[in-house]
Design an enzyme around this catalytic site. Structure first.
Site, PDB file in Angstrom:
ATOM      1  N   ALA A  63       0.870  -1.182   0.000  1.00  0.00           N
ATOM      2  CA  ALA A  63       0.000   0.000   0.000  1.00  0.00           C
ATOM      3  C   ALA A  63       0.904   1.229   0.000  1.00  0.00           C
ATOM      4  O   ALA A  63       2.064   1.154   0.398  1.00  0.00           O
ATOM      5  CB  ALA A  63      -0.885  -0.013   1.238  1.00  0.00           C
ATOM      6  N   GLY A  71       0.373  -5.044   0.676  1.00  0.00           N
ATOM      7  CA  GLY A  71      -0.825  -5.058  -0.176  1.00  0.00           C
ATOM      8  C   GLY A  71      -0.576  -5.707  -1.534  1.00  0.00           C
ATOM      9  O   GLY A  71      -1.508  -6.214  -2.157  1.00  0.00           O
ATOM     10  N   GLU A 125      -0.892  -9.261  -0.867  1.00  0.00           N
ATOM     11  CA  GLU A 125      -2.324  -9.500  -0.598  1.00  0.00           C
ATOM     12  C   GLU A 125      -3.130  -9.550  -1.900  1.00  0.00           C
ATOM     13  O   GLU A 125      -4.041 -10.366  -2.034  1.00  0.00           O
ATOM     14  CB  GLU A 125      -2.863  -8.422   0.345  1.00  0.00           C
ATOM     15  N   GLU A 166       4.620  -5.121   7.156  1.00  0.00           N
ATOM     16  CA  GLU A 166       3.781  -4.176   7.897  1.00  0.00           C
ATOM     17  C   GLU A 166       4.216  -3.965   9.345  1.00  0.00           C
ATOM     18  O   GLU A 166       4.135  -2.861   9.880  1.00  0.00           O
ATOM     19  CB  GLU A 166       2.308  -4.639   7.880  1.00  0.00           C
TER      20      GLU A 166
HETATM   21  N1  COA Z   1       4.567   3.120  -0.544  1.00  0.00           N
HETATM   22  C1  COA Z   1       4.990   4.289  -1.039  1.00  0.00           C
HETATM   23  N2  COA Z   1       6.149   4.449  -1.697  1.00  0.00           N
HETATM   24  C2  COA Z   1       6.925   3.372  -1.842  1.00  0.00           C
HETATM   25  C3  COA Z   1       6.569   2.111  -1.339  1.00  0.00           C
HETATM   26  C4  COA Z   1       5.319   2.000  -0.661  1.00  0.00           C
HETATM   27  N3  COA Z   1       4.867   0.854  -0.186  1.00  0.00           N
HETATM   28  N4  COA Z   1       7.549   1.229  -1.616  1.00  0.00           N
HETATM   29  C5  COA Z   1       8.491   1.911  -2.277  1.00  0.00           C
HETATM   30  N5  COA Z   1       8.124   3.207  -2.403  1.00  0.00           N
HETATM   31  C6  COA Z   1       8.854   4.293  -3.073  1.00  0.00           C
HETATM   32  C7  COA Z   1      10.028   4.793  -2.236  1.00  0.00           C
HETATM   33  O1  COA Z   1       9.587   5.711  -1.260  1.00  0.00           O
HETATM   34  C8  COA Z   1      10.884   5.392  -3.300  1.00  0.00           C
HETATM   35  O2  COA Z   1      10.344   6.657  -3.660  1.00  0.00           O
HETATM   36  P1  COA Z   1      11.313   7.962  -3.795  1.00  0.00           P
HETATM   37  O3  COA Z   1      12.281   7.587  -4.886  1.00  0.00           O
HETATM   38  O4  COA Z   1      10.364   9.050  -4.188  1.00  0.00           O
HETATM   39  O5  COA Z   1      11.964   8.130  -2.472  1.00  0.00           O
HETATM   40  C9  COA Z   1      10.696   4.477  -4.486  1.00  0.00           C
HETATM   41  O6  COA Z   1       9.459   3.798  -4.255  1.00  0.00           O
HETATM   42  C10 COA Z   1      11.790   3.439  -4.654  1.00  0.00           C
HETATM   43  O7  COA Z   1      11.896   2.724  -3.416  1.00  0.00           O
HETATM   44  P2  COA Z   1      13.279   2.498  -2.640  1.00  0.00           P
HETATM   45  O8  COA Z   1      12.954   2.248  -1.224  1.00  0.00           O
HETATM   46  O9  COA Z   1      14.217   3.620  -2.943  1.00  0.00           O
HETATM   47  O10 COA Z   1      13.801   1.175  -3.369  1.00  0.00           O
HETATM   48  P3  COA Z   1      14.814   0.107  -2.753  1.00  0.00           P
HETATM   49  O11 COA Z   1      15.193  -0.775  -3.896  1.00  0.00           O
HETATM   50  O12 COA Z   1      15.900   0.764  -1.982  1.00  0.00           O
HETATM   51  O13 COA Z   1      13.939  -0.758  -1.730  1.00  0.00           O
HETATM   52  C11 COA Z   1      11.958  -1.947  -0.983  1.00  0.00           C
HETATM   53  C12 COA Z   1      12.880  -1.571  -2.178  1.00  0.00           C
HETATM   54  C13 COA Z   1      10.750  -2.658  -1.574  1.00  0.00           C
HETATM   55  C14 COA Z   1      12.722  -2.880  -0.045  1.00  0.00           C
HETATM   56  C15 COA Z   1      11.540  -0.659  -0.241  1.00  0.00           C
HETATM   57  O14 COA Z   1      11.048   0.271  -1.183  1.00  0.00           O
HETATM   58  C16 COA Z   1      10.495  -0.863   0.806  1.00  0.00           C
HETATM   59  O15 COA Z   1      10.791  -1.365   1.868  1.00  0.00           O
HETATM   60  N6  COA Z   1       9.230  -0.449   0.507  1.00  0.00           N
HETATM   61  C17 COA Z   1       8.154  -0.506   1.458  1.00  0.00           C
HETATM   62  C18 COA Z   1       7.595  -1.887   1.554  1.00  0.00           C
HETATM   63  C19 COA Z   1       6.496  -1.943   2.590  1.00  0.00           C
HETATM   64  O16 COA Z   1       6.701  -1.675   3.758  1.00  0.00           O
HETATM   65  N7  COA Z   1       5.292  -2.311   2.128  1.00  0.00           N
HETATM   66  C20 COA Z   1       4.135  -2.482   2.986  1.00  0.00           C
HETATM   67  C21 COA Z   1       3.348  -1.234   3.050  1.00  0.00           C
HETATM   68  S1  COA Z   1       1.982  -1.407   4.153  1.00  0.00           S
END
Ligand code: COA
Length: 258
Positions: A64, A110, A113, A133
């Site tokens: 999400a 999500g 999910e 989460e």
């Molecule tokens: N919601 C909003 N933005 C998200 C996102 C999410 N769930 N997941 C990634 N992004 C965005 C980042 O903020 C970043 O944006 P920016 O460039 O404007 O800062 C962009 O996507 C790229 O993500 P980044 O974190 O730089 O990539 P990464 O390769 O270093 O890491 C992940 C990849 C997937 C490990 C990491 O993005 C992450 O942990 N995301 C969140 C996952 C999460 O907690 N999901 C559950 C949500 S309830």
């Protein structure tokens, strides 16, 4: 549609979540667009199956949209979850046409999910799946606590959700979390191959089979009773008459879905 791309070919609708710079995170607008695209497909006879995937080579859906709910209150959180269940996650699970998730990278929160709601999951070998989460102080809110346990069992669901550990595609396959693992290059080809195989069957019976299988997972519903009723209903359908007629006449059936 600002957040998704759609394409219909060979009776298969491909929906691509198209926010690669945000790793295809599910904003409320994206959820609404997914709903609208699927809603349009329910009664469109030119669409017999749906494949959902993510754009870019990194993510299916990274969860999400965290930025969007960062300031939410409890009632807003509940509304977000309830509405998401209704318009997308339950909607996909109970969809009357087969929905296949083509998981091309991160499927987190999500995103996982949504994959869990799909009827079949195919993962590319670079895919990573998990529920992060608890790192954010929330729990999965789009059905993950329920549907993960249905697929992998309660013990493993507890472990994956509580530790937030991600699994790779091969581990997901071993856990029966995904049906098939293939290369990144072959992912959509494999998804289309499965979709094509399914849509050669009776559309009416496909919808009914999805309904009957899902019945086992609904509170207060006797799945066997649903099966018995739906089995009976099949006998009054044009698809049944066509299927049986084609078998007896030694020809290929031409199903209409009626
Ligand atoms: N919601 C909003 N933005 C998200 C996102 C999410 N769930 N997941 C990634 N992004 C965005 C980042 O903020 C970043 O944006 P920016 O460039 O404007 O800062 C962009 O996507 C790229 O993500 P980044 O974190 O730089 O990539 P990464 O390769 O270093 O890491 C992940 C990849 C997937 C490990 C990491 O993005 C992450 O942990 N995301 C969140 C996952 C999460 O907690 N999901 C559950 C949500 S309830």
């Amino acid at each position: 549609m600002d957040n998704i791309l759609t394409h219909v070919e060979n009776s298969i609708l491909t929906i691509t979540i198209n926010r690669p710079d945000k790793l295809n995170a599910l904003s409320t607008a994206t959820i609404q667009e997914l709903h609208d695209a699927l809603q349009g497909a329910t009664s469109n006879n030119n669409i017999r199956a749906i494949v959902i995937t993510g754009s870019g080579d990194k993510a299916f859906i990274a969860g999400a949209d965290i930025a969007e709910f960062s300031n939410f209150t409890a009632p807003q959180g509940e509304t977000l979850s309830r509405n998401g269940h209704k318009i997308l996650f339950d909607f996909v699970e109970n969809f009357n046409k087969p929905v296949i998730a083509a998981i091309n990278g991160f499927a987190l929160g999500g995103g996982l999910e949504l994959a869990l709601c799909c009827h079949i999951r195919i993962a590319s070998d670079n895919a990573k799946m998990g529920f992060p989460e608890l790192n954010l102080g929330v729990i999965p809110g789009y059905g993950g606590t329920q549907r993960l346990a249905q697929l992998v069992g309660k013990g493993k669901a507890m472990e994956l959700i509580l530790t937030t550990d991600m699994v790779n595609a091969e581990e997901a396959f071993q856990l029966k979390l995904v049906n098939i693992v293939t290369t990144k290059e072959n992912l959509l080809t494999k998804a289309y191959e499965i979709a094509t195989k399914i849509i050669s069957k009776s559309p009416r019976a496909i919808a009914t089979a999805i309904k009957a299988i899902n019945a086992n997972y609904k509170d207060g519903v006797n799945g066997f009773e649903v099966e018995i009723k739906e089995f009976g209903n099949c006998f009054d359908t044009a698809d049944f008459k066509e299927g049986v007629g084609a078998f007896l006449e030694k020809r290929k059936p031409n199903f209409t879905g009626e």
